[in-house]
Design a protein around this motif. Structure first.
Motif, short mmCIF file in Angstrom:
data_model
loop_
_atom_site.label_atom_id
_atom_site.label_comp_id
_atom_site.label_asym_id
_atom_site.label_seq_id
_atom_site.Cartn_x
_atom_site.Cartn_y
_atom_site.Cartn_z
N LEU A 10 0.82 -1.21 0.00
CA LEU A 10 0.00 0.00 0.00
C LEU A 10 0.86 1.26 0.00
CD1 LEU A 10 -2.88 -0.95 2.45
CD2 LEU A 10 -3.07 -0.50 -0.01
N SER A 11 2.01 1.20 0.65
CA SER A 11 2.85 2.39 0.69
C SER A 11 3.62 2.60 -0.62
CB SER A 11 3.83 2.32 1.86
OG SER A 11 4.76 1.27 1.65
N LEU A 12 3.69 1.58 -1.45
CA LEU A 12 4.41 1.67 -2.72
C LEU A 12 3.50 1.83 -3.93
CD1 LEU A 12 7.16 -1.02 -2.11
CD2 LEU A 12 7.40 1.46 -2.01
N VAL A 13 2.20 1.79 -3.72
CA VAL A 13 1.25 1.94 -4.81
C VAL A 13 1.39 3.36 -5.39
CG1 VAL A 13 -1.22 2.15 -5.33
CG2 VAL A 13 -0.40 0.27 -3.94
N PRO A 14 1.38 3.48 -6.73
CA PRO A 14 1.40 4.83 -7.29
C PRO A 14 0.21 5.63 -6.75
CG PRO A 14 1.77 3.22 -9.00
CD PRO A 14 1.42 2.46 -7.75
N GLY A 15 0.47 6.81 -6.29
CA GLY A 15 -0.58 7.62 -5.69
C GLY A 15 -0.76 7.32 -4.21
N ALA A 16 0.28 6.74 -3.59
CA ALA A 16 0.18 6.37 -2.18
C ALA A 16 0.13 7.59 -1.26
CB ALA A 16 1.35 5.48 -1.78
N HIS A 17 0.34 8.77 -1.82
CA HIS A 17 0.25 9.98 -1.00
C HIS A 17 -1.20 10.34 -0.68
CE1 HIS A 17 -0.10 11.22 -5.19
NE2 HIS A 17 -0.82 12.23 -4.76
N VAL A 18 -2.14 9.61 -1.29
CA VAL A 18 -3.56 9.84 -1.02
C VAL A 18 -3.87 9.34 0.39
CG1 VAL A 18 -5.90 9.30 -1.78
CG2 VAL A 18 -4.08 9.60 -3.47
N THR A 19 -4.58 10.12 1.15
CA THR A 19 -4.81 9.85 2.57
C THR A 19 -5.43 8.48 2.85
OG1 THR A 19 -4.99 12.20 2.97
CG2 THR A 19 -5.85 10.75 4.67
N PRO A 20 -6.47 8.02 2.12
CA PRO A 20 -7.02 6.70 2.44
C PRO A 20 -6.00 5.56 2.30
CG PRO A 20 -8.58 7.92 1.10
CD PRO A 20 -7.30 8.71 1.13
N LEU A 21 -5.13 5.65 1.31
CA LEU A 21 -4.10 4.62 1.17
C LEU A 21 -3.10 4.68 2.31
CD1 LEU A 21 -3.37 4.63 -2.67
CD2 LEU A 21 -4.51 2.86 -1.33
N LEU A 22 -2.74 5.86 2.72
CA LEU A 22 -1.80 6.00 3.84
C LEU A 22 -2.41 5.48 5.14
CD1 LEU A 22 -0.24 9.52 3.19
CD2 LEU A 22 0.83 7.29 2.91
N ILE A 23 -3.67 5.78 5.35
CA ILE A 23 -4.35 5.28 6.55
C ILE A 23 -4.44 3.76 6.53
CG2 ILE A 23 -6.56 5.24 7.78
CD1 ILE A 23 -6.88 8.19 6.94
N ALA A 24 -4.74 3.20 5.37
CA ALA A 24 -4.80 1.74 5.25
C ALA A 24 -3.42 1.12 5.47
CB ALA A 24 -5.35 1.36 3.88
#
Length: 124
Positions: A10-24
């Motif tokens: 999840l931290s390496l997914v492109p667009g990981a700076h999006v808050t829901p991905l960071l929270i996940a």
């Protein structure tokens, strides 16, 4: 180990700076840390309560290879800490935590990789 891998992904997914991905990613990392601590505590408790349990598991050819899973869990949580941890602890603290987990996990992994086959060859 799996939740740490999910946190890493999840931290390496492109667009990981999006808050829901960071929270996940942080939630998966936190779950992996809690489960790692619980597994270590359970193993320590089990092996101190039943003195012969460790010896019997080390000599059991079906169970002994799984002693390597602990070192892999330490390495997976350490890697996830390096990626997810800087937002929580800061970059330097996350790197030190990862280094500590890497040293312990690698040492255990090498010890298991040498010891388990030696025990299997000499006891069976």
């Amino acid at each position: 180990m799996g939740t740490a891998i999910v946190a890493t992904c999840l931290s390496l997914v492109p667009g990981a700076h999006v808050t829901p991905l960071l929270i996940a990613a942080e939630a998966a990392w936190a779950a992996s840390v809690v489960m790692l601590i619980a597994a270590i505590a359970y193993a320590a408790r089990s092996y101190t309560r039943e003195r012969g349990l460790l010896r019997s598991e080390l000599h059991n050819p079906a169970v002994a290879p799984f002693f390597g899973a602990g070192s892999m869990a330490l390495l997976a949580v350490g890697g996830a800490t390096l990626l997810v941890g800087p937002r929580i602890f800061g970059a330097q603290a996350a790197a030190w935590i990862d280094l500590a987990l890497w040293v312990v996990g690698t040492t255990i992994g090498i010890a298991v990789a040498v010891t388990i086959p030696a025990l299997q060859f000499t006891s069976h």
